[in-house]
Scaffold this active site. Structure first.
Site, PDB file in Angstrom:
ATOM      1  CD  GLU A 292       8.667  57.545  70.204  1.00 58.97           C
ATOM      2  OE1 GLU A 292       8.208  57.259  71.552  1.00 58.97           O
ATOM      3  OE2 GLU A 292       9.568  58.409  70.078  1.00 58.97           O
ATOM      4  CG  HIS A 313      24.423  29.995  79.061  1.00 64.86           C
ATOM      5  ND1 HIS A 313      24.783  28.998  78.933  1.00 64.86           N
ATOM      6  CD2 HIS A 313      25.041  30.874  78.135  1.00 64.86           C
ATOM      7  CE1 HIS A 313      25.740  28.833  78.147  1.00 64.86           C
ATOM      8  NE2 HIS A 313      26.680  29.794  78.006  1.00 64.86           N
ATOM      9  CE  LYS A 427       4.012  61.774  77.786  1.00 67.15           C
ATOM     10  NZ  LYS A 427       5.282  62.972  76.417  1.00 67.15           N
TER      11      LYS A 427
END
Length: 451
Positions: A292, A313, A427
């Site tokens: 961010e 793995h 948003k």
């Protein structure tokens, strides 16, 4: 190539042929300027630099207030639900998971009040299962939001507040709800005033991803039973150390410069690696902090994280032999809290008798060292951060080390490390799709796109 010891945290880097010591040293004037910009709050986003001096400004009275509030919640509650999203939950979650018993959730006799989290997603099954889990338990709420209207935590708080008030009434609920919010503005501040909740303030000049050393992180950590003064003390020691203007004395300065030198050399992805499963959520906190802060203006090192040896793995192949656009920062814990010795087996069908008598951590450390060598040989530069143990003090050092380096690194990158303009885009679309009042034009436009 470089190695420093600041109090107990150590930082060093081992590069392959990607960048030289001379190239990193050549960045020192730029790095020093970025450090000065952070320390003097003279750059872009300087109204969000309250975290820089925060550790040294936290008073004993503030710590005691947080402890007393935590004790009150512990007395009344078997479970406290911490409601928040992003930096409003990840810091607390990272510290609690790092210090906690990995199997505490499965123990029938809890040793302390459990802290669980909500508001970090919009998962209907998650919220249903949380309410079901709380069905026979005395619970309280710590709700964290500057505005009180952020969708994910607001939904969770409405549901949990409703459930709590049904059980113990409004007055009883008010004794079990703590709001951490803006000093004077916003829906949550208004509700807390009207309902009589105990409150703590999120400082205006501290953004969410830098807020773990405010009540946002400190109160949930205290409720979980951990020593927040020691956490702050560790951060305070690192704050003092990271004012130095030379690489040899300032690990945050050296880390920021090294990662930017690697970025400029084409290493666009940084992988935070741990070899202790308790640090999984520390990696999640770190990813938000750097993602961010740096991912903007078409720039930024992409932050990823792996838990080794588990992810050797799965991701190990890609790291070893994939595209050479990566570097690693390994967070190493010198000593575990417990010792488990591998026994001898007469049949030795698994072929492990060569490990008999060794501790599990000894095997883990050799896996860590062997992997670092292999990755360096595979042209993956490695940076190493070492702490002695998972203790509050050392985690405080580690948190502040990464925070300070993040500010320096963002300015070296040429971005404002303290805004997040891109976060609002999703948003707007979500509110348009949900037909929120005030979004009529956006709703009509997005419906056209849907056909």
């Amino acid at each position: 190539m470089f190695k420093q010891t600041m109090d107990k945290l150590q930082f060093s880097n081992t590069n392959s042929l990607v960048v030289s010591a001379e190239e990193i040293n050549a960045l020192l004037p730029e790095a020093q300027n970025a450090l000065k910009t952070v320390d003097e709050a003279s750059g872009a986003g300087n109204d969000f630099l309250g975290w820089v001096n925060l550790p040294s400004e936290i008073t004993d009275e503030h710590i005691e207030d947080l402890r007393a509030t935590a004790a009150s919640l512990q007395e009344k509650c078997e479970v406290v639900v911490c409601i928040g999203i992003g930096g409003s939950y990840l810091g607390a979650k990272a510290v609690i998971e790092a210090l906690g018993d990995s199997f505490a959730a499965y123990r029938h006799e809890p040793k302390s009040t459990k802290v669980v989290f909500a508001g970090q997603n919009i998962g209907e099954d998650y919220l249903y299962e949380l309410l079901d889990y709380l069905g026979d338990k005395k619970f309280g709420i710590v709700v964290i939001s500057k505005s009180g209207t952020t969708t994910e935590p607001a939904i969770a708080f409405r549901l949990l507040k409703n459930e709590l008030e049904k059980r113990v009434g409004k007055a009883g609920a008010a004794e079990r709800i703590v709001a951490i919010t803006d000093a004077s503005r916003g829906a949550l501040r208004q509700m807390a005033t009207e309902e009589g909740y105990k409150t703590f303030v999120i400082p205006d000049n501290v953004g969410g991803r830098f807020s773990v050393l405010t009540p946002v992180g400190l109160l949930p950590i205290a409720v979980a039973g951990y020593d927040i003064k020691a956490l702050v003390d560790g951060a305070r020691a690192m704050q003092a150390a990271t004012t130095a203007t030379d690489y040899a004395s300032n690990p945050s300065l050296c880390y920021a410069a090294t990662r930017n030198a690697l970025y400029r050399a084409g290493r666009k992805i940084e992988i935070l690696v741990n070899y202790n499963p308790k640090l999984h959520f520390f990696g999640e906190w770190w990813k938000q902090l750097y993602g961010e802060s740096e991912g903007k203006d078409g720039k930024g090192i992409f932050p990823a994280a792996v838990d080794n040896s588990t992810d050797l793995h799965s991701m190990g192949q890609w790291i070893q032999d994939g595209e050479r656009t990566i570097f690693e920062t390994v967070v190493s814990v010198e000593a575990p809290d417990r010792e488990v010795i591998i026994p001898t087996d007469d049949a030795n069908l698994d072929g492990l008798n060569f490990l008999a008598g060794k501790s599990v951590d000894n095997v883990n450390k050799m896996a860590e060292l062997g992997t670092r060598f292999a990755h360096i040989d595979g042209n993956v530069p490695n940076l190493l951060v070492t702490i002695p143990a998972l203790r509050e003090k050392y985690l405080g050092e580690l948190i502040y080390f990464f925070e300070k380096a993040c500010g320096i690194s963002g300015y070296l990158l040429g971005v404002n490390p303290f805004n997040q303009p891109g976060v609002e885009n999703y948003k707007r679309n979500m509110f348009a799709l949900l037909e929120k009042p005030g979004y009529e034009a956006q709703t009509a436009e997005i419906k056209k796109r849907l056909g």
